[in-house]
Design an enzyme around this catalytic site. Structure first.
Site, short mmCIF file in Angstrom:
data_model
loop_
_atom_site.label_atom_id
_atom_site.label_comp_id
_atom_site.label_asym_id
_atom_site.label_seq_id
_atom_site.Cartn_x
_atom_site.Cartn_y
_atom_site.Cartn_z
N LEU A 515 -35.54 -14.54 -48.92
CA LEU A 515 -35.33 -15.45 -47.61
C LEU A 515 -36.03 -14.03 -46.36
O LEU A 515 -36.45 -15.07 -45.47
CB LEU A 515 -33.76 -15.23 -47.49
N GLY A 518 -35.48 -6.65 -44.32
CA GLY A 518 -35.23 -5.12 -42.93
C GLY A 518 -34.35 -4.18 -44.33
O GLY A 518 -34.41 -4.30 -45.04
N PRO A 522 -33.24 -6.87 -49.32
CA PRO A 522 -33.82 -8.54 -48.91
C PRO A 522 -32.13 -9.39 -48.72
O PRO A 522 -31.32 -8.60 -49.31
CB PRO A 522 -34.15 -7.99 -49.99
N LYS A 537 -27.04 -10.48 -49.65
CA LYS A 537 -27.48 -9.43 -49.07
C LYS A 537 -27.08 -8.04 -50.30
O LYS A 537 -26.90 -8.19 -50.11
CB LYS A 537 -27.07 -9.56 -47.95
N ASP A 634 -25.12 -4.81 -31.78
CA ASP A 634 -26.28 -5.61 -32.65
C ASP A 634 -26.69 -6.10 -32.45
O ASP A 634 -26.96 -7.33 -33.50
CB ASP A 634 -26.96 -4.55 -34.04
#
Length: 828
Positions: A515, A518, A522, A537, A634
Site C-alpha cells: 500500500l 515510509g 512497507p 505494517k 506526529d
C-alpha cells in the site's frame, strides 16, 4: 345628538384599547403581581429575554400546560412544567398570585384548582418573577429579588427533567427538600415518566439513575472537579461544577464559566438517557456534550457482585481475584448478573488481609460507612476488626485527601476504565493471600534469573573479539526477542499473530499487496483466512522506528478505544519480526484526498467538516478522556486514515507519549515529528504538551481548507509560509482567497469555513498558553459560540522556497522517511 354619541363611542373604544395595551405591556415584562390577571395566551419574559413563561401544548398534544421554555433559542424546548401530571383540556387556565402563593385554576362553568405552589409563609406584596437563569421565583416585592434567602418559593426547588446552570441537585437536610429529576412520559406528554435521577444519601452519597426500583446507572464519587467514571469532567474551560457535602445539605451544581459563550443543560430523556446538551446555534440543534451512559460498563451492576467490568476486553466481565462465577453456565452465555462468589470463605478472626485493586471505579456505596477524619491505616485496622466489612478505601477521592470508607456486603458495579481511577482494598482469607504472595515470589525469581543470564551473556561474548560484530548483532537480536516476548505477555489485551498467517495473508509480502512505504518500512494489504481485510505494517531492520517505538505504539494504541482512532488488531514478533496488524481502511490517508486536485474536486464541504470534527474528537479522547493522557507528537494529514464512509481515524502512535495523573508537559532532547506540523516550543526547545498536538491540528485545519501543504506553500505576491498567508488573509479580511477552489461549497457554508480557519489560527498561536485545549476546540466546532481573536501564529515567517526544498531533501537533516518523520536537534 347622533354625532355626539358617535364621538363618545369612539372615545370609549380608544380607552378600552389603551387599557388593554397597558395591561398587555405589563404582562409582557418579567413579573406577575396580585392585581394582574394571567390567562392562557399571556406570557412573561425574563429581563434579558432568555426564557418565557406561559401556557403551551407539547408537540401534537392538545392538552395545555403551564411552563417555562427558551425564548431566544430553540423555541419550544421546555425546561419546567407546573402542572405536568394535571393537564388542562382547554384554554380556560388562570394563574393568580396572592399572599398564600401561586395557584393555577380552570375557570369555566365550575372553578377548579389544578395546581398550587403550596407555600406556607404569607406575603404583603407577593410577586411572581421569571429570572434569566430560567428560575421562576415567588417573593415579597418589598425585598431584594437578588437575595435567594428572600425567595418564598422557586421552580429550581421543584425540577422536572432539566437541570439548568445554577440549579442545586440534591437534598436540603434541614428542610428535607429532595430535588429529584424525572423524565417525561414521552416527547408530547410531560407527566412523570419511568426514569428518575436522584441523590441517594445512604452510606456515602452518590447519584443514581433508576427506572422504578431498578438502578440503571451510578455516577461514582466526587473527586473535587467531577464524578468518577464520567468523561469531560476535568477542567475544560466551558463549565465548572461543585459538590457540597455538609451537615445542612448535599448537592451538585454547575455553572458556565462564560455565560455568553455556550448554552448548556442537563436533561433526563423519556428513554432514560441522562446527558449534557450544548446548543448549536448555526445548525439550530442540541448536541450531546456528555452522556452518562456511554459504554457497556456504565450499566449498573453489569457484572454482578464481586465482578469487574473491563471496557477494553471481550467478554466484558470477569471475577475479582479469589472469586469464581456463581453460575458458570450463565457466564458462558454472557449473563453476568449473578456475579461471583468467594473461592474460599472468610473466617472472621483468622489471619485475613487485603488485595489492592488500582485504577477502578469504586463499587456502590449505599451499603457503606465513612469517616473523613481517619487515616488509611486506621481504616484498615477497623475493617479487620469488623467481621461484616468486605473492603475499605480512601474516603476522599481528591488527590492528597484522606478519610476512611468501609463496605459491608457484596461489592457491586466495579469497572476498570474510569479516568483517575481509585484504589480499593478487598478483604481476603489468608489462603488466597498466600497464593498471591507465592505468585509474586515466582515472578521475582524468574526476573532475577533472567537478569543474571543477560549479565553473564553480556560479559562472555566480548571475549571473542574476532566475532565481536557478529556476536553483538546476535545479542541485540536476542535482547529484542526477549523484550518482544515479554511484550507479548504483558497485559495489553492484544492478540498475537503467527508469522505464517501474516505471510499467507499478504502473498508473502508481495509488491502487488504493498500500500505504501515510509521510513518505518512497507505497509501491505492482507486478507486473513476468514476473509477479514487487514493492513500489515512491517518495520524494516533499518527503520528509524526501533524496538522502543514499536513497543510504544503497541502499548499506547492497545489501551485506546475510540471511533476516531485506528484499531490495532494484533502484532507479530516471531523470529525478531516487528509487525503490526491494523484494521484495513479503504480510503487510505487524508493527504491523498486534500492534496490531490483530481480527488479534491469531488469533496463536498460537509464531508471535510465531518473529517475535521472526527479528528478533533479523537484528539480530545487522547488528551482528556482516555485513562492516560496521550500526546501524539506526529499529527499530520498522512497519519489520518479514512474508512469507506470517509470517517477519520488517527494512526501511527510510534512517537506518542503518555502521561499519568496531572502531568501535562515534558521535555526531550530528541525532537521527532514532521517539519511544518511541529510547534515552535517543541521544535526549538524540545518542550511538548497537549498544546503541541493542538498546534499540529491547527496546521491541519488550514491545510484542509486551502488544499496545500504548509511546508511547500508558495504565493506570487509574497514569501510567507501557509500559516503566514492565512494570518495575513485573516487580518485583511480576505479569507475567501484562502479557500481552495476545488472544495464544493454551498453559499450558506462559507461562514462555517471562515469559522474553521479562525479556529485553526487560534490553535497555531505562538504562545502555547494562548492556544485552546481540545475540549474547547470541539465546542467551538459544534456550537456557534463567539470566538476570541487569534494572535500571530508560531513560525510566522518569510523564507525562500529553494532553501526550504533543500532542507527537506538533505539526508543529513531528515530521516530516510521524508514523508513521515523528521528528526531535529533542539538548540543547546
Amino acid at each position: 345628538m347622533a354625532r355626539a354619541r358617535a364621538v363618545c363611542n369612539t372615545m370609549e373604544l380608544i380607552i378600552i384599547i389603551l387599557f388593554w395595551s397597558i395591561l398587555s405591556s405589563a404582562l409582557a415584562g418579567d413579573t406577575i403581581r396580585t392585581h394582574e390577571t394571567f390567562r392562557d395566551g399571556d406570557t412573561i419574559t425574563s429581563a434579558a429575554g432568555e426564557f418565557e413563561f406561559g401556557f403551551f401544548s407539547p408537540g401534537s398534544s392538545t392538552n395545555r400546560y403551564l411552563g417555562i421554555w427558551y425564548k431566544k433559542i430553540s423555541r419550544g424546548t421546555v425546561v419546567w412544567v407546573a402542572n405536568r401530571d394535571y393537564p388542562l383540556m382547554n384554554t380556560s387556565g388562570l394563574v393568580q398570585v396572592n399572599g398564600r402563593g401561586i395557584t393555577l385554576q380552570m375557570v369555566d362553568s365550575s372553578t377548579e384548582m389544578i395546581w398550587s405552589s403550596n407555600t406556607t409563609r404569607s406575603m404583603k406584596n407577593p410577586a411572581l418573577q421569571l429570572l434569566d437563569t430560567g428560575n421562576l421565583v415567588l417573593r415579597d416585592e418589598d425585598h431584594d429579588y437578588n437575595n435567594v434567602e428572600d425567595f418564598i418559593w422557586q421552580s429550581f426547588d421543584h425540577p422536572g427533567d432539566n437541570l439548568l446552570p445554577g440549579m442545586k441537585f440534591g437534598i436540603d437536610l434541614v428542610t428535607g427538600l429532595n430535588r429529584i429529576f424525572s423524565s417525561w412520559t414521552s416527547v408530547v406528554d410531560p407527566s412523570q415518566g419511568s426514569f428518575t435521577h436522584r441523590l441517594d444519601p445512604k452510606g456515602f452519597p452518590q447519584f443514581l439513575v433508576s427506572k422504578g426500583a431498578l438502578t440503571l446507572l451510578r455516577t461514582g464519587r466526587w473527586n473535587g472537579y467531577g464524578f468518577k467514571g464520567l468523561a469531560k469532567q476535568s477542567s475544560n474551560g466551558i463549565y465548572e461544577a461543585t459538590f457540597v457535602l455538609n451537615e445542612k445539605e448535599i448537592y451538585y451544581r454547575f455553572h458556565l464559566i462564560n455565560s455568553t459563550s455556550a448554552i448548556m443543560r442537563f436533561v433526563l430523556t423519556p428513554t432514560g438517557d441522562s446527558k449534557i446538551l450544548v446548543w448549536n446555534d448555526e445548525e439550530q440543534i442540541w448536541t450531546v456534550y456528555v452522556s452518562l451512559l456511554d459504554t457497556d460498563c456504565d450499566h449498573y451492576g453489569l457484572c454482578g457482585g464481586y465482578g469487574i467490568c473491563r471496557i477494553k476486553k471481550s467478554p466484558r466481565c470477569e471475577c475479582l481475584r479469589g472469586f469464581v462465577p456463581k453460575f458458570q453456565e450463565k457466564w458462558r452465555t454472557a449473563d453476568w448478573s449473578s456475579g461471583c462468589i468467594r473461592r474460599t470463605n472468610l473466617v472472621c478472626g483468622t489471619d485475613e488481609g487485603f488485595v489492592k485493586y488500582s485504577g477502578v471505579k469504586l463499587p456502590d456505596t449505599r451499603h457503606s460507612w465513612y469517616d473523613m477524619k481517619m487515616n488509611l491505616h486506621e481504616c484498615e485496622k477497623l475493617c479487620l476488626k469488623n467481621c461484616s466489612c468486605t473492603a475499605y478505601a480512601n474516603a476522599d477521592a481528591r488527590r492528597g485527601g484522606h478519610g476512611c470508607l468501609l463496605w459491608f456486603g457484596d461489592l457491586i458495579d466495579i469497572s476498570d476504565y474510569a479516568e483517575d481511577g481509585e484504589d480499593i482494598y478487598v478483604k481476603m482469607p489468608s489462603s488466597e493471600l498466600v497464593k498471591s504472595r507465592s505468585s509474586r515470589v515466582q515472578i521475582r525469581f524468574i526476573f532475577i534469573t533472567s537478569v543474571i543470564l543477560v549479565v553473564l551473556v553480556s560479559l562472555i561474548f566480548p571475549v571473542y573479539k574476532k566475532r565481536k560484530l557478529h556476536k553483538e548483532e546476535n545479542l541485540k537480536l536476542n535482547a529484542e526477542s526477549v523484550a518482544l516476548t515479554k511484550l507479548e505477555h504483558e497485559d495489553l489485551e492484544l492478540p498475537s499473530f503467527d508469522f505464517k498467517s501474516i505471510a499467507d495473508a499478504t502473498s508473502n509480502f508481495s509488491q502487488e499487496k504493498k500500500l505504501g512505504e515510509g521510513g518505518f518500512g512497507p505497509v501491505y494489504k492482507g486478507t486473513l483466512a476468514d476473509g477479514k481485510e487487514i493492513a500489515v505494517k512491517r518495520l524494516s531492520k533499518n527503520s528509524n522506528q526501533g524496538l522502543d517505538e514499536f513497543k510504544n505504539e503497541v502499548s499506547c494504541i492497545a489501551k485506546l478505544q475510540h471511533r476516531n482512532l485506528v484499531t490495532l488488531l494484533g502484532c507479530c514478533t516471531e523470529t525478531g519480526e516487528r509487525i503490526l496488524i491494523y484494521e484495513y481502511l479503504a480510503n487510505k490517508g487524508l493527504d491523498s484526498f486534500i492534496f490531490d486536485n483530481n480527488v479534491r474536486n469531488t469533496m463536498e464541504w460537509p464531508k471535510l467538516f465531518n473529517i475535521i470534527t472526527g479528528i478533533a474528537r479523537g484528539l480530545l479522547y487522547l488528551h482528556q478522556d482516555s485513562k492516560l493522557r496521550i500526546i501524539h507528537r506526529d499529527l499530520k494529514a498522512s497519519n489520518i486514515l479514512l474508512d469507506q464512509d470517509m470517517n477519520p481515524k488517527i494512526s501511527d502512535f510510534g512517537m506518542a507519549r503518555s502521561f499519568g495523573g496531572n502531568e501535562t508537559e515534558a521535555n526531550t532532547s530528541r525532537v521527532v515529528g514532521t517539519y511544518g506540523y511541529m510547534s515552535p516550543e517543541y521544535a526549538i526547545d524540545g518542550q511538548f504538551s497537549v498544546k503541541s498536538d493542538v498546534y499540529s491540528f491547527g496546521v491541519l485545519l488550514v491545510e484542509i481548507v486551502s488544499g496545500v501543504k504548509n511546508r511547500l506553500f508558495s504565493h506570487p505576491d509574497h514569501n510567507l509560509n501557509l500559516l503566514g498567508h492565512a494570518w495575513m488573509s485573516y487580518k485583511q479580511d480576505k479569507l475567501l482567497q484562502l479557500i481552495d477552489d476545488g472544495v464544493i461549497l454551498e453559499a450558506s457554508e462559507y461562514l462555517e469555513v471562515f469559522r474553521v480557519i479562525q479556529i485553526g489560527l487560534l490553535c497555531v498561536q505562538h504562545d502555547p498558553k494562548d492556544r485552546p485545549v481540545m475540549s474547547q476546540v470541539v465546542l467551538m466546532l459544534s456550537s456557534n459560540m463567539k470566538l476570541p481573536q487569534p494572535k500571530q501564529p508560531g513560525f510566522f515567517m518569510e523564507r525562500y522556497l529553494l532553501q526550504a526544498d533543500h532542507f527537506s531533501s538533505n539526508p543529513s537533516l531528515s530521516s530516510s522517511n521524508q514523508l513521515t518523520i523528521t528528526t531535529l536537534l533542539p538548540r543547546e
